[in-house]
Design a protein around this motif. Structure first.
Motif, PDB file in Angstrom:
ATOM      1  N   ALA A  12      32.646 -63.738  74.739  1.00 32.50           N
ATOM      2  CA  ALA A  12      32.743 -64.341  76.069  1.00 32.50           C
ATOM      3  C   ALA A  12      32.593 -65.857  76.047  1.00 32.50           C
ATOM      4  O   ALA A  12      32.881 -66.514  77.039  1.00 32.50           O
ATOM      5  CB  ALA A  12      31.679 -63.731  76.995  1.00 32.50           C
ATOM      6  N   SER A  13      32.136 -66.421  74.926  1.00 32.73           N
ATOM      7  CA  SER A  13      31.970 -67.866  74.828  1.00 32.73           C
ATOM      8  C   SER A  13      32.100 -68.307  73.381  1.00 32.73           C
ATOM      9  O   SER A  13      31.959 -67.505  72.446  1.00 32.73           O
ATOM     10  CB  SER A  13      30.595 -68.302  75.365  1.00 32.73           C
ATOM     11  OG  SER A  13      29.563 -67.886  74.480  1.00 32.73           O
ATOM     12  N   VAL A  14      32.358 -69.577  73.212  1.00 33.15           N
ATOM     13  CA  VAL A  14      32.448 -70.149  71.862  1.00 33.15           C
ATOM     14  C   VAL A  14      31.137 -69.962  71.111  1.00 33.15           C
ATOM     15  O   VAL A  14      31.122 -69.596  69.930  1.00 33.15           O
ATOM     16  CB  VAL A  14      32.821 -71.648  71.949  1.00 33.15           C
ATOM     17  CG1 VAL A  14      32.617 -72.328  70.592  1.00 33.15           C
ATOM     18  CG2 VAL A  14      34.264 -71.806  72.416  1.00 33.15           C
ATOM     19  N   GLU A  15      30.035 -70.201  71.800  1.00 35.17           N
ATOM     20  CA  GLU A  15      28.731 -70.125  71.139  1.00 35.17           C
ATOM     21  C   GLU A  15      28.447 -68.717  70.613  1.00 35.17           C
ATOM     22  O   GLU A  15      27.952 -68.543  69.485  1.00 35.17           O
ATOM     23  CB  GLU A  15      27.628 -70.557  72.100  1.00 35.17           C
ATOM     24  CG  GLU A  15      27.672 -72.032  72.487  1.00 35.17           C
ATOM     25  CD  GLU A  15      28.788 -72.378  73.464  1.00 35.17           C
ATOM     26  OE1 GLU A  15      29.156 -73.573  73.547  1.00 35.17           O
ATOM     27  OE2 GLU A  15      29.312 -71.448  74.135  1.00 35.17           O
ATOM     28  N   ARG A  16      28.770 -67.710  71.393  1.00 36.18           N
ATOM     29  CA  ARG A  16      28.535 -66.333  70.947  1.00 36.18           C
ATOM     30  C   ARG A  16      29.503 -65.956  69.827  1.00 36.18           C
ATOM     31  O   ARG A  16      29.150 -65.211  68.913  1.00 36.18           O
ATOM     32  CB  ARG A  16      28.646 -65.378  72.140  1.00 36.18           C
ATOM     33  CG  ARG A  16      27.499 -65.523  73.123  1.00 36.18           C
ATOM     34  CD  ARG A  16      27.651 -64.615  74.327  1.00 36.18           C
ATOM     35  NE  ARG A  16      27.580 -63.196  73.970  1.00 36.18           N
ATOM     36  CZ  ARG A  16      26.461 -62.516  73.785  1.00 36.18           C
ATOM     37  NH1 ARG A  16      25.285 -63.134  73.915  1.00 36.18           N
ATOM     38  NH2 ARG A  16      26.481 -61.228  73.486  1.00 36.18           N
TER      39      ARG A  16
END
Length: 359
Positions: free
Chosen positions: A122-126
């Motif tokens: 769901a996000s770049v960080e994840r």
């Protein structure tokens, strides 16, 4: 070279390196794509077998396992605890985007090869945490871009690489579907910001155009401009009921559109200085390849390939690589870059300016 000479010597499964062996799969997430597409694809594959099904519901896991003659159905918690891990070699993760990470991390700890559906999180960080988990565990991670094993798309890539279109100049991509007609539930996860991530139309549909263009051109975009809009009440909280964006592939310009609230349609067209390749329809199941060069054209006379066949090729490719300990593409870093592109598309729409796409 004559027009027809461009179409000689095409080889199906040019990636195949083995003719024997079986990879046993645990499938995590038993939605319709898993049960109606992935499971039949594995059953039809040369190197795969489904041996474990994983669901949040014990009843559903056991029921679907019984209906499909799969030996074991277990819960999500059982999977994370390592139950039945001796009965599978690899894991296919097909849950809502925001749940991918936890199952990939669990599979990596269990030393299993992993196929994770796109977009990878769901996000770049994840997504970065997913890559780190697999690198730390020393396990292969493949992002399930089925278009990269679709025969019509692979044929198009060969034509682009061999110079059929001359120098590629522009790309046009489009992907749309009437989501609320297909799944008449405004509370579904694709319309839930916390579960889908960066919006819905680009994450779920536009990403096909983005990734397939990256594959066909064998290069990555460096900057993006975009316009996003939402009006329908069921898309509240999401900024891209419809989306239009332009990607700069360092000298090749791509214009793409996507919407979750439109007639089903898809296409991807690359136009060069000497010719054109067009895949239409491109993404929702059956690919058709059309080519033009000068005043000559051809509809690529092949069988039509549906989603099950694309997925069969994807699972057999992954199994081939797993059985031979060969590097796998598209890997986690590849999928991570797509999320950076999607994030930049949303940033560009909010700031009304061109946004550079960072490595």
């Amino acid at each position: 070279m004559s027009f027809v000479d461009w179409f000689d010597d095409y080889e199906d499964r040019d990636w195949q390196t083995t003719t024997e062996g079986t990879v046993r799969y645990a499938l995590v997430g038993l939605g319709w794509w898993t049960t109606e597409v992935a499971m039949p694809a594995i059953a039809d594959s040369e190197f795969g077998e489904t041996t474990v099904l994983v669901s949040s519901s014990t009843e559903k896991a056991e029921q679907v396992a019984e209906e499909n003659d799969v030996s074991r159905g277990i819960t999500n918690d059982d999977f994370k605890d390592g139950e039945a891990s001796e009965h599978y070699d690899a894991v296919y993760v097909c849950t809502p985007n925001a749940y991918h990470l936890e199952y990939v991390e669990a599979a990596a700890e269990l030393d299993k090869g992993i196929i994770c559906e796109k977009p990878m999180e769901a996000s770049v960080e994840r997504a970065e945490r997913m890559v780190e988990a697999c690198e730390h565990g020393g396990v292969p991670l493949m992002i399930a871009y089925r278009m990269q094993t679709e025969p019509a798309v692979r044929r198009a890539r060969e034509l682009v690489e061999s110079g059929f279109v001359g120098e590629p100049m522009t790309v046009y991509g489009h992907n749309s579907q009437p989501l609320l007609e297909m799944i008449p539930d405004p509370n579904q996860w694709r319309l839930t910001p916390d579960l889908t991530g960066y919006g819905t139309s680009v994450m779920d549909l536009g990403i096909y155009s983005i990734n397939t263009a990256r594959y066909l051109l064998d290069r990555d975009p460096v900057a993006v401009q975009s316009i996003l809009a939402t009006e329908h009440e069921d898309f509240e909280g999401l900024d891209d009921e419809r989306a239009a964006f332009m990607l700069d592939f360092d000298g090749i310009e791509m214009v793409s559109t996507a919407t979750q609230n439109g007639q089903t349609d898809s296409q991807l067209t690359i136009t060069g200085t000497e010719g054109q390749v067009e895949i239409r329809p491109a993404f929702p199941g059956t690919c058709r390849l059309h080519v033009r060069r000068g005043d000559q054209s051809l509809d690529f006379d092949r069988e039509e390939f549906g989603a099950v066949e694309e997925m069969r090729e994807e699972f057999d490719y992954f199994a081939d690589r797993l059985l031979t300990s060969t590097p796998i593409k598209p890997d986690g870093e590849h999928g991570l870059f797509d999320l950076k592109i999607v994030r930049a598309i949303h940033e560009a729409a909010k700031t009304d300016r061109s946004v550079a796409i960072s490595e």
